[in-house]
Motif scaffolding. Structure first.
Motif, PDB file in Angstrom:
ATOM      1  N   ASP A 196       3.346  -7.420  -2.249  1.00  0.00           N
ATOM      2  CA  ASP A 196       3.334  -7.541  -0.783  1.00  0.00           C
ATOM      3  C   ASP A 196       3.182  -8.997  -0.373  1.00  0.00           C
ATOM      4  O   ASP A 196       3.824  -9.459   0.577  1.00  0.00           O
ATOM      5  CB  ASP A 196       2.194  -6.720  -0.178  1.00  0.00           C
TER       6      ASP A 196
ATOM      7  N   TYR B 281       7.264  -2.532   6.314  1.00  0.00           N
ATOM      8  CA  TYR B 281       6.729  -1.257   6.771  1.00  0.00           C
ATOM      9  C   TYR B 281       5.486  -0.873   5.975  1.00  0.00           C
ATOM     10  O   TYR B 281       5.507  -0.880   4.751  1.00  0.00           O
ATOM     11  CB  TYR B 281       7.785  -0.163   6.644  1.00  0.00           C
ATOM     12  N   THR B 282       4.425  -0.535   6.692  1.00  0.00           N
ATOM     13  CA  THR B 282       3.175  -0.160   6.035  1.00  0.00           C
ATOM     14  C   THR B 282       2.771   1.271   6.370  1.00  0.00           C
ATOM     15  O   THR B 282       1.722   1.730   5.927  1.00  0.00           O
ATOM     16  CB  THR B 282       2.045  -1.115   6.456  1.00  0.00           C
ATOM     17  N   ASP B 283       3.589   1.976   7.126  1.00  0.00           N
ATOM     18  CA  ASP B 283       3.207   3.308   7.582  1.00  0.00           C
ATOM     19  C   ASP B 283       3.872   4.448   6.810  1.00  0.00           C
ATOM     20  O   ASP B 283       3.793   5.593   7.213  1.00  0.00           O
ATOM     21  CB  ASP B 283       3.484   3.450   9.073  1.00  0.00           C
ATOM     22  N   PHE B 284       4.518   4.135   5.690  1.00  0.00           N
ATOM     23  CA  PHE B 284       5.107   5.182   4.862  1.00  0.00           C
ATOM     24  C   PHE B 284       4.059   5.693   3.866  1.00  0.00           C
ATOM     25  O   PHE B 284       3.166   4.951   3.450  1.00  0.00           O
ATOM     26  CB  PHE B 284       6.311   4.641   4.072  1.00  0.00           C
ATOM     27  N   SER B 285       4.223   6.948   3.447  1.00  0.00           N
ATOM     28  CA  SER B 285       3.329   7.487   2.425  1.00  0.00           C
ATOM     29  C   SER B 285       3.670   6.855   1.074  1.00  0.00           C
ATOM     30  O   SER B 285       4.754   6.302   0.898  1.00  0.00           O
ATOM     31  CB  SER B 285       3.473   9.014   2.338  1.00  0.00           C
ATOM     32  N   LYS B 286       2.755   6.956   0.140  1.00  0.00           N
ATOM     33  CA  LYS B 286       2.968   6.343  -1.168  1.00  0.00           C
ATOM     34  C   LYS B 286       4.118   6.980  -1.929  1.00  0.00           C
ATOM     35  O   LYS B 286       4.700   6.355  -2.806  1.00  0.00           O
ATOM     36  CB  LYS B 286       1.693   6.414  -2.000  1.00  0.00           C
TER      37      LYS B 286
ATOM     38  N   TYR C 145      12.942   4.085   3.557  1.00  0.00           N
ATOM     39  CA  TYR C 145      12.794   2.690   3.968  1.00  0.00           C
ATOM     40  C   TYR C 145      14.126   2.141   4.474  1.00  0.00           C
ATOM     41  O   TYR C 145      14.190   1.451   5.483  1.00  0.00           O
ATOM     42  CB  TYR C 145      12.297   1.832   2.798  1.00  0.00           C
TER      43      TYR C 145
ATOM     44  N   ARG D 161      15.047   3.352   8.002  1.00  0.00           N
ATOM     45  CA  ARG D 161      14.316   2.626   9.047  1.00  0.00           C
ATOM     46  C   ARG D 161      14.868   1.217   9.189  1.00  0.00           C
ATOM     47  O   ARG D 161      15.005   0.687  10.288  1.00  0.00           O
ATOM     48  CB  ARG D 161      12.830   2.577   8.696  1.00  0.00           C
TER      49      ARG D 161
END
Length: 135
Positions: A52, A80-85, A92, A95
Motif C-alpha cells: 500500500d 480503494y480501501t472499502d473492499f472485503s479481503k 476493483y 470500480r
C-alpha cells in the motif's frame, strides 16, 4: 531525511517533466476548446505485488503534477480501501472503470502495458475518447 528527498527528486524528475510537458499540451488543447472547468485526472498504475505504501508513494508523485496547469486538477482517488479481503480483482477493475468514466484525462504510469487491468483501462480510455498521457 533531506538526502531521501534529494534522491526521490532525482529519480522522479524525468518522469514528472514528461508529465508536465504532456499536461501543458493538454491544457493548450482544452483552452482552445473553451473549457474552463476543473479537470479530473485518472491515474492508472500497476498495483500487483506492491505494498500500500508503494502504491500511495507512486500516486502521490504523479498527483503532484496538478498545479502545472495554472488551475487545480482533481485527482480521482482509485486507492480503494472499502473492499472485503476476498474481493475479486474484477470488482476493483469495475470500480476503476466507473471512475475512469468521469475523467477528462487518464495518466498511464510506466509499466501499464504489462498489466491486464491497466490495459483494459487504456482500451476503455481509447474507445471512449478520454485524453491520455502514457509513459
Amino acid at each position: 531525511q533531506s538526502e531521501e528527498i534529494v534522491d526521490w527528486i532525482a529519480i522522479q524528475a524525468p518522469k514528472l517533466l514528461k508529465v508536465f510537458q504532456n499536461v501543458i499540451v493538454f491544457k493548450c488543447e482544452s483552452t482552445a476548446k473553451g473549457e474552463d472547468k476543473m479537470k479530473r485526472l485518472f491515474i492508472s498504475q500497476p498495483m500487483i505485488g506492491k505494498t500500500d505504501e508503494q502504491i500511495m508513494a507512486e500516486g502521490k508523485s504523479d498527483s503532484e503534477s496538478k498545479g502545472i496547469l495554472g488551475e487545480e486538477i482533481e485527482v480521482i482517488d482509485t486507492f480503494y480501501t472499502d473492499f472485503s479481503k476476498d474481493a475479486k480483482p474484477l470488482e476493483y477493475l469495475a470500480r476503476s472503470i466507473k471512475d475512469l468514466s468521469s475523467a477528462d484525462i487518464a495518466y498511464f504510469v510506466q509499466g501499464w502495458s504489462e498489466f491486464r487491468g491497466c490495459k483494459i483501462e487504456h482500451t476503455c480510455a481509447v474507445e471512449y475518447g478520454i485524453d491520455r498521457i502514457e509513459e
